[in-house]
Design an enzyme around this catalytic site. Structure first.
Site, PDB file in Angstrom:
ATOM      1  N   LYS A 112      21.743  -2.303  -2.665  1.00 36.49           N
ATOM      2  CA  LYS A 112      20.431  -2.910  -2.713  1.00 36.49           C
ATOM      3  C   LYS A 112      20.244  -3.670  -4.197  1.00 36.49           C
ATOM      4  O   LYS A 112      19.615  -4.919  -4.207  1.00 36.49           O
ATOM      5  CB  LYS A 112      19.468  -1.769  -2.951  1.00 36.49           C
ATOM      6  CG  LYS A 112      19.064  -1.310  -1.553  1.00 36.49           C
ATOM      7  CD  LYS A 112      17.722  -0.142  -1.536  1.00 36.49           C
ATOM      8  CE  LYS A 112      17.605   0.327  -0.180  1.00 36.49           C
ATOM      9  NZ  LYS A 112      16.538   1.407  -0.173  1.00 36.49           N
ATOM     10  N   LYS A 197      23.730   0.250   9.519  1.00 33.16           N
ATOM     11  CA  LYS A 197      22.628   1.118   9.758  1.00 33.16           C
ATOM     12  C   LYS A 197      21.490   0.537  10.296  1.00 33.16           C
ATOM     13  O   LYS A 197      20.721  -0.408   9.853  1.00 33.16           O
ATOM     14  CB  LYS A 197      22.277   1.958   8.527  1.00 33.16           C
ATOM     15  CG  LYS A 197      21.456   3.042   8.518  1.00 33.16           C
ATOM     16  CD  LYS A 197      21.162   3.938   7.355  1.00 33.16           C
ATOM     17  CE  LYS A 197      20.001   3.157   6.488  1.00 33.16           C
ATOM     18  NZ  LYS A 197      19.313   3.950   5.521  1.00 33.16           N
ATOM     19  N   LYS A 200      14.743   0.548   8.209  1.00 35.63           N
ATOM     20  CA  LYS A 200      13.528  -0.007   8.471  1.00 35.63           C
ATOM     21  C   LYS A 200      13.597  -1.355   7.813  1.00 35.63           C
ATOM     22  O   LYS A 200      14.111  -1.569   6.699  1.00 35.63           O
ATOM     23  CB  LYS A 200      12.296   0.658   7.715  1.00 35.63           C
ATOM     24  CG  LYS A 200      12.444   2.188   7.945  1.00 35.63           C
ATOM     25  CD  LYS A 200      11.333   2.859   7.243  1.00 35.63           C
ATOM     26  CE  LYS A 200      11.187   4.388   7.038  1.00 35.63           C
ATOM     27  NZ  LYS A 200      11.786   4.757   5.792  1.00 35.63           N
TER      28      LYS A 200
HETATM   29  P1  AMP Z   1      14.175   6.648   5.084  1.00 33.11           P
HETATM   30  O1  AMP Z   1      13.851   5.713   6.098  1.00 33.11           O
HETATM   31  O2  AMP Z   1      15.342   5.874   4.212  1.00 33.11           O
HETATM   32  O3  AMP Z   1      13.148   7.265   4.203  1.00 33.11           O
HETATM   33  O4  AMP Z   1      15.163   7.894   5.845  1.00 33.11           O
HETATM   34  C1  AMP Z   1      14.614   8.983   6.130  1.00 33.11           C
HETATM   35  C2  AMP Z   1      15.461  10.098   6.890  1.00 33.11           C
HETATM   36  O5  AMP Z   1      16.022   9.186   8.171  1.00 33.11           O
HETATM   37  C3  AMP Z   1      16.776  10.350   6.001  1.00 33.11           C
HETATM   38  O6  AMP Z   1      17.137  11.616   6.076  1.00 33.11           O
HETATM   39  C4  AMP Z   1      17.894   9.368   6.511  1.00 33.11           C
HETATM   40  O7  AMP Z   1      19.031   9.712   6.246  1.00 33.11           O
HETATM   41  C5  AMP Z   1      17.372   9.476   8.076  1.00 33.11           C
HETATM   42  N1  AMP Z   1      17.822   7.861   8.583  1.00 33.11           N
HETATM   43  C6  AMP Z   1      17.450   6.750   8.260  1.00 33.11           C
HETATM   44  N2  AMP Z   1      18.002   5.792   8.949  1.00 33.11           N
HETATM   45  C7  AMP Z   1      18.868   6.378   9.664  1.00 33.11           C
HETATM   46  C8  AMP Z   1      19.761   6.044  10.890  1.00 33.11           C
HETATM   47  N3  AMP Z   1      19.769   4.804  11.087  1.00 33.11           N
HETATM   48  N4  AMP Z   1      20.470   6.955  11.415  1.00 33.11           N
HETATM   49  C9  AMP Z   1      20.393   8.212  11.052  1.00 33.11           C
HETATM   50  N5  AMP Z   1      19.521   8.691  10.241  1.00 33.11           N
HETATM   51  C10 AMP Z   1      18.704   7.945   9.449  1.00 33.11           C
END
Ligand code: AMP
Ligand code: TRP
Length: 331
Positions: A112, A197, A200
C-alpha cells in the site's frame, strides 16, 4: 470457552471475498461455538485518504450487513471500534513493544505504501502502525482465535509475537491468539484479475461481487469473469487461476471441495452459469434481511450501543493490567 475476535474495515462496500473468507464463518460457526466479538474497525479506515462522511456511512452499512449475514446480538457482541477507547489505549502500549522493523516488514504496508508513493502521495504514519492497532484489537479481549481470510495471516502473527514478548518482559497479561481460515474461500480473487485478491475499491468493480449487488449484476460479473484459453474444467490454482477462482467460489457456496468439481463441467459457460446462480442464492437472504434492517436503523444503533458497552467491560481490566505491568500509574 474459546474467545473469538474478528474485524472488518469500513473502507468500501462488503464483497463476496469478505463474506466467504470471513463473515460467513463468523455467523455460521464462530458465534454458536464460542464467546465471540465482531467489530467494525473504523479507526483502520483512516490509514489512507478518506472522506469522513463516507467512513461514517460505511461503518453503519458494515454493521447492518454483519447483522444481515446472521450475526445474532443474543449470541455474540457486535460493535464499532472507535466506541471502545481500550483499543487505542492498548495500541500505544504495544507500540512500545513492537519495533519499527517489524512494522515495515508487513506485506500489506509495503504494497500500500509503494502504491501511494507511486501516485505521488504521502503515506500516513497510521498505515505503518496499523497492524499494532490490530494486535490491540485482538489482545484486549484475551482472544484465542481470529477467523480471517488468508491475507491477514501475517498481521495475526505479529499480534502473537507482541503477546509473547509483552508477557516475557512484563509478566503474563495476554493470551497468544491464532488465525483460523475457512477450508475453501480463504482467498477469493478478482474476477477480472484472478491473480489479485477481490478487495474493496472505489470503482464499480467489474471483477468484484458486492454483497448488495442486484442478482443481474452478479450474473453479469460472473459470466464475464476472465478465464484462460484452455477447454477442460480442471482445478489448478497456479496454471489456471481464473478457472480455479470460479471453482473455489462455487465449492464455497455449495459447501464442497473445488478439486471434486474437476471434470464435472463440460464447458466454462456451464460452470459460470452454475456459479452465478449459486452466488445469487447465497446472497438472497442476506440482501433481504439487509433491506429489513435498513428500515429500522434505531435497532442497529441500539445493538451497537449495547455491544460497545459490553466490549468496554470485557477489555478494560486487561488493558489496565497491561498499563500497570509496563510501568504506568493506571487506575
Ligand atoms: P477487510 O475488507 O480487509 O477489512 O477484510 C475483512 C475480512 O475479510 C478479513 O478477515 C479478510 O481476510 C477477509 N477478506 C477480505 N477480502 C477477502 C478475499 N478476497 N478473500 C477472502 N477473504 C477476504
Ligand atoms: N486488518 C483486518 C483487515 O484488513 C481488519 C482487522 C482489524 C482485524 N483489526 C482486526 C481482523 C482484528 C481481525 C482481528 O481485514
Amino acid at each position: 470457552m474459546t474467545r473469538v475476535f474478528s474485524g472488518i474495515k469500513p473502507t468500501g462496500h462488503l464483497t463476496l471475498g469478505n463474506y466467504l473468507g470471513a463473515v460467513r464463518q463468523w455467523a455460521e460457526v464462530a458465534q454458536h461455538r464460542t464467546d465471540a466479538l465482531f467489530c467494525v474497525v473504523d479507526m483502520h479506515a483512516l490509514t489512507v485518504d478518506h472522506d469522513p462522511a463516507r467512513v461514517r456511512r460505511l461503518s453503519r452499512q458494515a454493521a447492518t450487513l454483519l447483522l444481515a449475514s446472521g450475526l445474532d446480538p443474543e449470541l455474540c457482541t457486535v460493535f464499532v471500534q472507535s466506541q471502545v477507547d481500550e483499543h487505542a489505549r492498548l495500541s500505544y502500549v504495544l507500540e512500545c513493544v513492537a519495533t519499527d522493523g517489524e512494522a515495515r516488514r508487513m506485506i500489506q504496508y509495503k504494497e500500500k505504501a509503494a502504491r501511494e508513493r507511486e501516485r505521488g502521495g504521502s503515506v500516513r504514519l497510521s498505515l505503518l502502525t496499523y497492524p499494532v492497532l490490530m494486535a490491540a484489537d485482538i489482545l484486549a479481549y484475551g482472544t484465542d482465535e481470529v477467523p480471517v481470510g488468508d491475507d491477514q495471516t501475517q498481521h495475526v502473527e505479529l499480534a502473537r509475537d507482541l503477546a509473547v514478548r509483552f508477557n516475557q518482559r512484563y509478566g503474563q497479561a495476554f493470551v497468544v491468539p491464532r488465525a483460523t481460515h475457512p477450508k475453501v474461500g480463504a482467498r477469493v480473487m478478482n474476477l477480472q484479475e484472478p491473480t489479485s485478491k477481490m478487495g474493496k475499491t472505489d470503482d464499480a468493480g467489474p471483477g468484484i461481487v458486492y454483497l448488495l449487488d442486484e442478482p443481474d449484476v452478479v450474473r453479469k460479473k460472473i459470466m464475464r469473469a476472465v478465464t484462460d484459453s484452455g477447454r477442460e474444467v480442471v482445478y489448478d490454482r497456479v496454471a489456471r487461476p481464473g478457472l480455479a477462482n470460479l471453482l473455489d467460489i462455487l465449492a464455497a457456496c455449495e459447501g464442497g471441495n473445488p478439486e471434486d468439481l474437476s471434470g464435472v463441467y463440460e464447458s466454462y459457460g456451464a460452470l459460470k452459469k452454475d456459479t452465478a446462480e449459486a452466488v445469487v442464492e447465497l446472497l438472497r437472504p442476506v440482501q433481504q434481511r439487509h433491506k429489513e434492517l435498513c428500515a429500522d436503523p434505531a435497532y442497529v444503533e441500539e445493538v451497537l450501543r449495547l455491544g460497545a458497552a459490553k466490549a468496554r467491560e470485557m477489555a478494560r481490566p486487561r488493558v489496565d493490567a497491561a498499563y500497570r505491568a509496563i510501568g504506568l500509574l493506571a487506575g
